[in-house]
Each structure stands twice: as structure tokens, then as C-alpha cells.
Design a protein around this motif. Structure first.
Motif, short mmCIF file in Angstrom:
data_model
loop_
_atom_site.label_atom_id
_atom_site.label_comp_id
_atom_site.label_asym_id
_atom_site.label_seq_id
_atom_site.Cartn_x
_atom_site.Cartn_y
_atom_site.Cartn_z
N VAL A 67 -90.70 -70.69 -5.69
CA VAL A 67 -90.33 -71.46 -4.50
C VAL A 67 -89.16 -72.38 -4.84
N TYR A 68 -89.27 -73.07 -5.98
CA TYR A 68 -88.21 -74.00 -6.39
C TYR A 68 -86.87 -73.28 -6.49
N ILE A 69 -86.86 -72.15 -7.21
CA ILE A 69 -85.62 -71.42 -7.42
C ILE A 69 -85.04 -70.94 -6.08
N ASN A 70 -85.94 -70.45 -5.22
CA ASN A 70 -85.49 -69.97 -3.92
C ASN A 70 -84.87 -71.06 -3.06
N VAL A 71 -85.55 -72.20 -3.02
CA VAL A 71 -85.07 -73.31 -2.20
C VAL A 71 -83.72 -73.81 -2.72
N ILE A 72 -83.62 -73.99 -4.03
CA ILE A 72 -82.39 -74.51 -4.61
C ILE A 72 -81.23 -73.55 -4.38
N ARG A 73 -81.50 -72.25 -4.54
CA ARG A 73 -80.42 -71.30 -4.38
C ARG A 73 -79.97 -71.17 -2.92
N ALA A 74 -80.87 -71.55 -2.01
CA ALA A 74 -80.53 -71.42 -0.59
C ALA A 74 -79.89 -72.68 -0.03
N THR A 75 -79.89 -73.77 -0.83
CA THR A 75 -79.40 -75.04 -0.32
C THR A 75 -78.08 -75.42 -0.97
N PRO A 76 -77.05 -75.72 -0.18
CA PRO A 76 -75.78 -76.12 -0.77
C PRO A 76 -75.94 -77.41 -1.57
N LEU A 77 -75.20 -77.50 -2.67
CA LEU A 77 -75.25 -78.69 -3.51
C LEU A 77 -74.98 -79.96 -2.70
N LEU A 78 -74.04 -79.87 -1.78
CA LEU A 78 -73.68 -81.05 -0.98
C LEU A 78 -74.88 -81.52 -0.15
N VAL A 79 -75.63 -80.54 0.39
CA VAL A 79 -76.80 -80.90 1.19
C VAL A 79 -77.86 -81.56 0.32
N VAL A 80 -78.09 -81.00 -0.87
CA VAL A 80 -79.05 -81.61 -1.80
C VAL A 80 -78.64 -83.05 -2.08
N LEU A 81 -77.35 -83.22 -2.34
CA LEU A 81 -76.81 -84.53 -2.67
C LEU A 81 -77.05 -85.53 -1.54
N LEU A 82 -76.78 -85.10 -0.31
CA LEU A 82 -76.94 -86.00 0.83
C LEU A 82 -78.42 -86.30 1.09
#
Lengths: 290, 219
Positions: free
Chosen positions: B56-71
Motif C-alpha cells: 500500500v505504501y509503495i503504491n500510494v507514494i508512486r501515485a502521488t506527485p512529490l509536490l503534493v506530498v510536500l504540500l
């Protein structure tokens, strides 16, 4: 209860893969300072039996004692429980294992392959481990190759590194799982010679092998396994001389048939055209095959 | 015409910015590697809940842009009571992102270590941790090194996104300098050249390492 003469004592050993029994109620004693060769057809359970002696494979019932030390499981019936890692390693400490595919670590030099377990497991200092590893490698004739990586060695040399790795930890017993089966024919001899030297030094050895010549010359005890049971057991003379067991007879007859060299009678050459097409395998006169 | 003299007068600022970018890249790649090893272990473990969580972790991270994670880390975590400095938020976001990718890269490497080598470790009495540390991990690292180097170059450039949360790294410096002397193109070109230098240095170092490991193998 423990037989003082036995290095390994196996009682009532049972193992199955699914419904298929691989080892069916095996009793076997491995004598000290002697060579036991296990022979038999493919799939007869000989490699599994050997792997059980190092607990690389677990088993459903029975017991294995390594010099009196239980391996894998302790207790019987309801009281039977798996050994802790500590107990397993206490028994394994006395056992070295040589694999068919060598299983060297390709990212380490020959010296490090032998020295790493000495450092990590036997807690020797770096220089002590290196010294001991060099000694073991010299014993198998590889003193000049210590700084090479395994892929630069021939198969025979790699297998001798495997033997040195086992030897360096001062085991009381070394188990060999078809040590020459993965080798080119001309490299088999150098490995068997190292094993002969070890046998002459009085090492307790258990060898699963297809090398009947080696077994007949070096073994003190030959064990023939078939369909998960020990079908015959005895001295090389008893097994290879004139076996009364019909399975042993047919196994050996088949083996000698494959390994006998006969010359092809003159004038019976295969036609040139057939040879060029590649389907003209020359028939051997009197080979006994239709 | 391009006019670099204004921007070049501020060159020490660019170097400070580049140094900050390097620190964030090294920090997130190192922490990310350690986290990736743990995620990867969970991913290939036979414990279902561990394996599933890692997936789940890998899937979510790979599907989310770095910028979105950052925000998300920067704007939303404070609402649930987690107050992080901008610097910590930036490092955390970069780390969780690269860890997801590195875990997936490493998985292929661990699969390349034969069971026989592991058995050889066990029979010599090595513990599972020693087998992992001295047999599995070094080989997984070697086997996946080209992909890991690629990931480092991506993350060096990825650090530019943390300029959006006010971290003064190379991209932010370039924007500031460009805005103040009304020559944004020249400032950005200097930043681009410095990114090129950093990624090229990384690639050369990586190639040297690959070359060194190649001596262990007969081709």
C-alpha cells in the motif's frame, strides 16, 4: 542410549512433500572417522536425507542426533518441539556442508568467502580469520587464488573453495551433496582428490554421489536409497560386489551400462549423409539395447 | 541579449543554494535508503500484514506527485497536531517519496540472491541479520546500482520542489536573484548549469562504483 561410535544417529526420520513421502521412517548411523556414501536413483530422497542432517530441510517425525546433540527437534510425540536457533547452531557447529552448486558468495573474494564466517560466527579477529582461511585454502590447493573473485575460478576450484569454507570452521563432520555433479568431467578428479585427502585425515564424511568409482574406493559404508527408504546398506564390497537386492542390481547395471566404453566395430560407420543431418547416433554393437 | 554579470555578482548565493540542495539530496537519499530497506523487507516478508502495508505504501507514494506530498506534509500535518519546521517537512517529504521508489528497486535485487547462498550462510552459523547484512544487502545493492543512481539524479532535481515551501536552495536562490535584478532567465540558466554539474558528478561517481563492482564478475 547414545551410541558412542556414531557421529550422527538418525531414528524414524519422516519427511514428505505434500502427500508424497520423500523419507519414510529412516534409521541410520553415521560412524565416526569414516566415509559414508549415499547412492541411489534421482528422487530417491538421498539429497533430502543429507539436508536433514544439517537441518537445511525440516522433517515431520523422528530425531537426528549430531554427536548426541539433537538437531531440529527435541522430544517425542506431544512433547516434540522445534529447536531454538541457538540449539540448531550448537548442533550445526560440528557440521560442514558442501553444496552441489558451490553456493559461494560472488561479491566476496575467495579469501573472504572462507574468512567471513570465521569472523562473524567464530569471532576471530580479522587477521586470525584470514590466517586460518589461508591455511584451509592451502589445504585444498588454492593458496595462489585467495584474492580472486569466485567467477574467475573454474568449477573445480570453486568447489574446493566450498570445501575450504566448510573445513575452516573445524567441523567434526562434513556433508557433501553431489559435490561433483555440476562439474565438467575433467574437473571432477581434483575435487575427489581433496575429498580423498580429507578421508585419509580421518574426517567423518557423508557423501551423496553418483561417482560409483569414488564410493567403491573411499567409502567405509555405502547406503542405497530408493523411494524414500534405505533399500540396502553395507560395505562397498557388499553393495558393488554382488548385491542381493534387485533394485541395487538394476541401478548398478544401468550405471555401468552408461559408463562403459566400447569400441565401435570397423566398417559399421554411419552413412555420411545421416551424420551431417545429425540424427545418425552410432549404434554400439552388442550394447544390449534394442 | 543575455546579460550574466548581474547574476554572476551573486554567485556565492548560488553556491550556497547548491550546497543546500546537495545536503537535502544526500539527506533524503540516505534516510530514504534505510527506510527503503525496511519497507522492502516488509514487502518480501511472509507476514501478510507487513507485506500488504508495504505494498500500500509503495503504491500510494508512486501515485502521488512529490509536490503534493510536500504540500500535504507542510499544510495539513499542523492541523492534526504535528508541527514541523519547513526544513524538517521538506526532508521528510523527500525521504518518504524516494523510499517508496528505492524499496521497489531493491526488491528486484534481493530476488537475485540465490537461496543456496543463504543456506550457505545458515550452515556456517551466521544469524539471519548477518546473512542479511553481509550476503543479501551487498548483492542487492550491486544488482540495482544503475537504477539507484538514476533515482539519485531524479532526487537531486526533485529538491527544487522544496523551494515552494520557502527553503532557500538552488532554485529559490535563482528565483530571488532573477526577481531582484530583473534578469530571471540568466539566473535560471546558472541554476540549470549547477544542477547539470551535480547530476553529472553523481553519474560519474556512480559509474566508477559500477566499474569497480564489475571487476568482481567475469563477463
Amino acid at each position: 542410549m547414545t551410541n558412542r561410535e556414531s557421529a550422527i544417529e538418525i531414528r524414524g526420520l519422516k519427511k514428505s512433500f505434500g502427500k508424497f513421502p520423500v523419507l519414510d521412517d529412516i534409521d541410520l548411523d553415521i560412524p565416526r572417522s569414516a566415509v559414508t556414501c549415499i547412492i541411489g536413483p534421482s528422487g530417491s530422497g538421498k539429497s533430502t536425507l543429507l539436508r536433514c542432517m544439517a537441518f537445511l530441510t525440516d522433517f515431520e517425525a523422528g530425531s537426528i542426533l549430531i554427536e548426541g546433540q539433537p538437531l531440529g527437534f527435541v522430544g517425542e510425540g506431544a512433547a516434540r518441539r522445534a529447536c531454538t536457533n541457538k540449539e540448531i547452531n550448537a548442533a550445526r557447529e560440528r557440521v560442514g556442508f558442501v553444496f552441489q552448486q558451490f553456493n559461494l558468495w560472488p561479491h566476496l573474494t575467495v579469501l573472504e568467502n572462507v574468512a567471513m564466517p570465521l569472523r562473524l560466527v567464530n569471532k576471530l579477529s580479522k587477521s586470525e580469520a584470514a590466517g586460518k582461511a589461508r591455511k584451509a585454502l592451502a589445504k585444498v590447493g588454492l593458496a595462489d587464488h585467495v584474492s580472486k573473485y569466485p567467477t574467475f575460478l573454474s568449477g573445480g576450484q570453486q568447489q574446493r573453495v566450498g570445501i575450504a569454507r566448510a573445513l575452516a570452521q573445524d567441523p567434526h563432520i562434513i556433508l557433501f551433496d553431489e559435490p561433483t555433479s555440476a562439474l565438467d568431467p575433467e574437473l571432477v578428479g581434483e575435487v575427489l582428490q581433496v575429498m580423498r585427502d580429507l578421508a585419509a585425515d580421518g574426517m567423518t564424511m557423508v557423501v551423496v554421489t553418483h561417482e560409483m568409482g569414488f564410493a567403491s574406493q573411499v567409502a567405509d559404508q555405502v547406503v542405497f536409497t530408493d523411494k524414500g527408504v534405505i533399500a540396502a546398506k553395507g560395505s562397498p564390497a557388499e553393495i558393488f560386489g554382488n548385491p542381493d537386492n534387485p533394485r541395487v542390481r538394476s541401478f548398478l547395471a544401468n550405471y555401468f551400462e552408461r559408463n562403459t566404453i566400447r569400441s565401435r566395430p570397423a566398417g559399421r560407420d554411419v552413412p555420411a549423409a545421416a551424420g551431417q543431418l545429425g540424427w545418425g547416433m552410432p549404434l554400439v554393437e552388442g550394447s544390449g539395447r534394442a | 541579449m543575455l546579460e550574466f554579470s548581474g547574476a554572476l555578482n551573486e554567485f556565492p548565493l548560488f553556491l550556497q543554494g547548491a550546497w543546500a540542495s546537495i545536503l537535502y539530496a544526500v539527506g533524503c537519499l540516505t534516510l530514504g535508503f534505510l527506510l527503503a530497506v525496511m519497507i522492502c523487507m516488509a514487502r518480501i516478508s511472509t507476514v501478510r500484514i507487513a507485506s500488504l502495508s508495504a505494498r500500500v505504501y509503495i503504491n500510494v507514494i508512486r501515485a502521488t506527485p512529490l509536490l503534493v506530498v510536500l504540500l500535504i506534509v507542510f499544510n495539513i500535518l499542523p492541523f492534526v497536531g504535528v508541527e514541523l519546521s519547513p526544513e524538517a517537512s521538506a526532508l521528510l517529504s523527500l525521504t518518504v517519496c524516494t523510499a517508496g521508489y528505492q524499496a521497489e528497486i531493491l526488491r528486484g535485487g534481493f530476488a537475485g540472491v540465490s537461496q543456496g547462498q543463504i543456506e550457505a550462510g545458515r550452515i556456517t552459523g551466521m544469524s539471519e541479520w548477518q546473512i542479511f547484512r553481509h550476503i543479501k544487502l551487498p548483492q542487492a545493492f550491486r544488482l540495482t546500482l544503475p537504477a539507484l543512481i538514476n533515482e539519485t539524479t531524479i532526487m537531486i532535481k526533485g529538491t527544487s520542489l522544496i523551494s515552494t515551501v520557502g527553503i532557500l536552495e538552488l532554485t529559490r536562490v535563482a528565483q530571488n536573484v532573477g526577481n531582484s535584478n530583473f534578469r530571471p532567465l540568466e539566473a535560471l540558466l546558472i541554476a540549470a548549469a549547477l544542477y547539470w554539474l551535480m547530476t553529472t558528478a553523481m553519474t560519474i561517481a556512480g559509474d566508477a562504483l559500477i566499474h569497480r563492482y564489475a571487476r568482481e564478475k567475469q563477463s
